[in-house]
Motif scaffolding. Structure first.
Motif, PDB file in Angstrom:
ATOM      1  N   GLU B   5       0.806  -1.122  -0.057  1.00 28.52           N
ATOM      2  CA  GLU B   5      -0.105   0.089   0.072  1.00 28.52           C
ATOM      3  C   GLU B   5       0.837   1.287  -0.058  1.00 28.52           C
ATOM      4  OE1 GLU B   5      -3.602  -1.898  -0.252  1.00 28.52           O
ATOM      5  OE2 GLU B   5      -3.098   0.267  -0.213  1.00 28.52           O
ATOM      6  N   GLN B   6       0.593   1.891  -0.888  1.00 25.79           N
ATOM      7  CA  GLN B   6       1.270   3.424  -0.974  1.00 25.79           C
ATOM      8  C   GLN B   6       0.704   4.726  -0.647  1.00 25.79           C
ATOM      9  OE1 GLN B   6       4.354   2.349  -4.647  1.00 25.79           O
ATOM     10  NE2 GLN B   6       4.477   4.342  -3.806  1.00 25.79           N
ATOM     11  N   SER B   7       1.085   5.590  -0.085  1.00 22.75           N
ATOM     12  CA  SER B   7       0.282   6.639   0.275  1.00 22.75           C
ATOM     13  C   SER B   7       1.198   7.958   0.439  1.00 22.75           C
ATOM     14  CB  SER B   7      -0.381   6.613   1.514  1.00 22.75           C
ATOM     15  OG  SER B   7       0.469   6.391   2.682  1.00 22.75           O
ATOM     16  N   PRO B   8       0.798   9.097  -0.045  1.00 19.55           N
ATOM     17  CA  PRO B   8      -0.516   9.213  -0.732  1.00 19.55           C
ATOM     18  C   PRO B   8      -0.628   8.840  -2.108  1.00 19.55           C
ATOM     19  CG  PRO B   8       0.599  11.384  -0.642  1.00 19.55           C
ATOM     20  CD  PRO B   8       1.335  10.432  -0.131  1.00 19.55           C
ATOM     21  N   GLN B   9      -1.813   8.758  -2.825  1.00 18.46           N
ATOM     22  CA  GLN B   9      -1.808   8.313  -4.197  1.00 18.46           C
ATOM     23  C   GLN B   9      -1.375   9.544  -5.053  1.00 18.46           C
ATOM     24  OE1 GLN B   9      -5.624   6.813  -5.511  1.00 18.46           O
ATOM     25  NE2 GLN B   9      -4.920   6.342  -7.413  1.00 18.46           N
ATOM     26  N   PHE B  10      -1.590  10.711  -4.568  1.00 16.79           N
ATOM     27  CA  PHE B  10      -1.489  11.870  -5.271  1.00 16.79           C
ATOM     28  C   PHE B  10      -0.732  12.841  -4.545  1.00 16.79           C
ATOM     29  CE2 PHE B  10      -3.295  10.453  -9.358  1.00 16.79           C
ATOM     30  CZ  PHE B  10      -4.479   9.759  -9.154  1.00 16.79           C
ATOM     31  N   LEU B  11       0.153  13.439  -4.932  1.00 22.01           N
ATOM     32  CA  LEU B  11       0.701  14.787  -4.271  1.00 22.01           C
ATOM     33  C   LEU B  11       1.063  15.852  -5.291  1.00 22.01           C
ATOM     34  CD1 LEU B  11       1.260  15.060  -1.226  1.00 22.01           C
ATOM     35  CD2 LEU B  11       3.620  14.101  -1.765  1.00 22.01           C
ATOM     36  N   SER B  12       0.473  17.135  -4.851  1.00 24.50           N
ATOM     37  CA  SER B  12       0.860  18.484  -5.726  1.00 24.50           C
ATOM     38  C   SER B  12       1.291  19.504  -4.775  1.00 24.50           C
ATOM     39  CB  SER B  12      -0.422  18.878  -6.440  1.00 24.50           C
ATOM     40  OG  SER B  12      -0.146  19.970  -7.118  1.00 24.50           O
ATOM     41  N   ILE B  13       2.603  19.812  -4.800  1.00 18.35           N
ATOM     42  CA  ILE B  13       3.139  20.818  -4.078  1.00 18.35           C
ATOM     43  C   ILE B  13       3.815  21.971  -4.903  1.00 18.35           C
ATOM     44  CG2 ILE B  13       3.457  18.778  -2.223  1.00 18.35           C
ATOM     45  CD1 ILE B  13       6.462  18.790  -2.942  1.00 18.35           C
ATOM     46  N   ALA B  78      13.269  19.922   0.067  1.00 16.44           N
ATOM     47  CA  ALA B  78      13.121  21.259  -0.944  1.00 16.44           C
ATOM     48  C   ALA B  78      13.053  20.432  -2.382  1.00 16.44           C
ATOM     49  CB  ALA B  78      14.405  21.638  -0.933  1.00 16.44           C
ATOM     50  N   ALA B  79      11.809  19.857  -2.758  1.00 14.10           N
ATOM     51  CA  ALA B  79      11.446  19.607  -3.792  1.00 14.10           C
ATOM     52  C   ALA B  79      11.734  20.434  -4.909  1.00 14.10           C
ATOM     53  CB  ALA B  79       9.976  18.961  -4.022  1.00 14.10           C
ATOM     54  N   GLN B  80      11.927  19.935  -6.269  1.00 12.91           N
ATOM     55  CA  GLN B  80      12.248  20.734  -7.533  1.00 12.91           C
ATOM     56  C   GLN B  80      11.379  20.133  -8.616  1.00 12.91           C
ATOM     57  OE1 GLN B  80      16.281  20.571  -8.268  1.00 12.91           O
ATOM     58  NE2 GLN B  80      16.887  21.290  -6.250  1.00 12.91           N
ATOM     59  N   PRO B  81      11.009  20.939  -9.824  1.00 14.34           N
ATOM     60  CA  PRO B  81      10.185  20.279 -10.835  1.00 14.34           C
ATOM     61  C   PRO B  81      10.626  19.220 -11.148  1.00 14.34           C
ATOM     62  CG  PRO B  81      10.250  22.761 -10.757  1.00 14.34           C
ATOM     63  CD  PRO B  81      11.302  22.466  -9.743  1.00 14.34           C
ATOM     64  N   GLY B  82      11.817  19.043 -11.205  1.00 16.52           N
ATOM     65  CA  GLY B  82      12.529  17.757 -12.011  1.00 16.52           C
ATOM     66  C   GLY B  82      12.119  16.515 -11.020  1.00 16.52           C
ATOM     67  N   ASP B  83      11.739  16.595  -9.933  1.00 15.70           N
ATOM     68  CA  ASP B  83      11.307  15.493  -8.999  1.00 15.70           C
ATOM     69  C   ASP B  83       9.925  15.064  -9.424  1.00 15.70           C
ATOM     70  OD1 ASP B  83      12.572  17.218  -6.175  1.00 15.70           O
ATOM     71  OD2 ASP B  83      13.664  15.322  -7.420  1.00 15.70           O
ATOM     72  N   THR B  84       9.273  15.683 -10.286  1.00 15.70           N
ATOM     73  CA  THR B  84       7.681  15.151 -10.717  1.00 15.70           C
ATOM     74  C   THR B  84       7.954  13.988 -11.447  1.00 15.70           C
ATOM     75  OG1 THR B  84       7.017  17.749 -11.049  1.00 15.70           O
ATOM     76  CG2 THR B  84       5.947  15.608 -12.336  1.00 15.70           C
ATOM     77  N   GLY B  85       6.991  13.120 -11.013  1.00 15.88           N
ATOM     78  CA  GLY B  85       6.774  11.714 -11.772  1.00 15.88           C
ATOM     79  C   GLY B  85       6.097  10.871 -10.865  1.00 15.88           C
ATOM     80  N   ARG B 103       0.916   0.775  -5.976  1.00 16.49           N
ATOM     81  CA  ARG B 103       0.144   1.441  -7.143  1.00 16.49           C
ATOM     82  C   ARG B 103       0.913   2.916  -7.272  1.00 16.49           C
ATOM     83  NH1 ARG B 103      -6.215   0.470  -5.611  1.00 16.49           N
ATOM     84  NH2 ARG B 103      -6.146  -1.635  -6.065  1.00 16.49           N
ATOM     85  N   GLY B 104       1.782   3.131  -6.531  1.00 21.57           N
ATOM     86  CA  GLY B 104       2.592   4.408  -6.861  1.00 21.57           C
ATOM     87  C   GLY B 104       2.053   5.660  -6.166  1.00 21.57           C
ATOM     88  N   THR B 105       2.779   6.508  -6.184  1.00 21.48           N
ATOM     89  CA  THR B 105       2.467   8.004  -5.841  1.00 21.48           C
ATOM     90  C   THR B 105       2.882   8.929  -6.948  1.00 21.48           C
ATOM     91  OG1 THR B 105       2.764   7.441  -3.288  1.00 21.48           O
ATOM     92  CG2 THR B 105       2.957   9.885  -4.243  1.00 21.48           C
ATOM     93  N   SER B 106       1.776   9.645  -7.323  1.00 20.26           N
ATOM     94  CA  SER B 106       2.037  10.619  -8.218  1.00 20.26           C
ATOM     95  C   SER B 106       2.496  12.008  -7.777  1.00 20.26           C
ATOM     96  CB  SER B 106       0.949  10.598  -9.476  1.00 20.26           C
ATOM     97  OG  SER B 106       1.093  11.547 -10.260  1.00 20.26           O
ATOM     98  N   LEU B 107       3.761  12.460  -8.038  1.00 17.76           N
ATOM     99  CA  LEU B 107       4.055  13.709  -7.483  1.00 17.76           C
ATOM    100  C   LEU B 107       4.177  14.708  -8.675  1.00 17.76           C
ATOM    101  CD1 LEU B 107       5.432  15.509  -5.168  1.00 17.76           C
ATOM    102  CD2 LEU B 107       7.604  14.347  -5.927  1.00 17.76           C
ATOM    103  N   ILE B 108       3.539  15.958  -8.486  1.00 17.15           N
ATOM    104  CA  ILE B 108       3.902  17.045  -9.225  1.00 17.15           C
ATOM    105  C   ILE B 108       4.403  18.066  -8.381  1.00 17.15           C
ATOM    106  CG2 ILE B 108       2.912  18.746 -10.736  1.00 17.15           C
ATOM    107  CD1 ILE B 108       0.537  16.843 -11.320  1.00 17.15           C
ATOM    108  N   VAL B 109       5.430  18.705  -8.815  1.00 16.10           N
ATOM    109  CA  VAL B 109       6.245  19.859  -8.066  1.00 16.10           C
ATOM    110  C   VAL B 109       5.973  20.969  -9.013  1.00 16.10           C
ATOM    111  CG1 VAL B 109       8.168  20.739  -7.199  1.00 16.10           C
ATOM    112  CG2 VAL B 109       7.808  18.306  -7.193  1.00 16.10           C
TER     113      VAL B 109
END
Lengths: 113, 111
Positions: B5-13, B78-85, B103-109
């Motif tokens: 189980e992965q959490s969160p499923q989505f992350l937008s920061i 210190a997330a960067q846009p290049g960490d998006t994925g 199922r993965g965590t979708s990250l958008i920076v």
């Protein structure tokens, strides 16, 4: 990058037609896997192989068959494609230890219309 | 039933923020890997952890493996846009050598 080649990379096919996806590796790894990736489901194992002519089912094997006649090649066949098999298919390879890295191919995008 | 189980499923920061992604199982991991996947590509390995309590660092990424080897976390500083994925955890559960994926965590920076 691990030497894994998937073909074709993109394919559109009609419902009811047979489709074969090929995975070729140059790493001489024992284990090979076929996964499908769908939104909301992540990567799900279809079939895997632990040697030439040695294969077993994964969690979503219905409608799929595989063959491994050579160490380097692992074929995934959809005998009669259905729209539910529209997906991205990834081949992967790994060595013999549970700690071994899994290396992925670049994916094959299959659309069944 | 999802073994991992992965959490969160989505992350937008926003750029510069910190974040943590979790991977949990009711079973013991033989080993655990973290992967990052970019659109249109296959997953690429970030790290493998094998020992309970292990901590590994990869630049701004810190990976922890639980003492009981049932859970793991990925912390990005210190997330960067290049960490998006898409970040995926995978491992052999219950002694199995067959890799099972969360199922993965979708990250958008955002910049």
């Amino acid at each position: 990058d691990a030497g894994i080649t998937q073909s074709p990379r993109h394919k559109v096919t009609e419902t009811g037609t047979p489709v074969t996806l090929r995975c070729h590796q140059t790493e001489n790894h024992r284990y090979m896997y076929w996964y499908r990736q769908d939104p909301g489901h992540g990567l799900r194992l279809i079939h895997y192989s632990y040697g030439v002519k040695d294969t077993d089912k994964g969690e979503v094997s219905d409608g799929y068959s595989v063959s491994r006649s050579k160490t380097e090649d692992f074929l995934l066949t959809l005998e009669s494609a259905t729209s539910s098999q529209t997906s991205v298919y990834f081949c992967a390879i790994s060595g013999e230890s549970v700690r071994n890295t899994i290396y992925f191919g670049e994916g094959s995008w299959l659309t069944v219309v | 039933t999802q073994l991992l189980e992965q959490s969160p499923q989505f992350l937008s920061i926003q750029e510069g923020e910190n974040l943590t992604v979790y991977c949990n199982s009711s079973s013991v991991f033989s080993s655990l890997q973290w992967y990052r996947q970019e659109p249109g590509e296959g997953p690429v390995l970030l790290v493998t952890v094998v020992t309970g309590g292990e901590v590994k660092k990869l630049k701004r990424l810190t990976f922890q493996f639980g003492d009981a080897r049932k859970d793991s976390s990925l912390h990005i500083t210190a997330a960067q846009p290049g960490d998006t994925g898409l970040y995926l955890c995978a491992g052999g559960v219950g002694g199995s050598y067959i890799p099972t994926f969360g199922r993965g965590t979708s990250l958008i920076v955002h910049p």
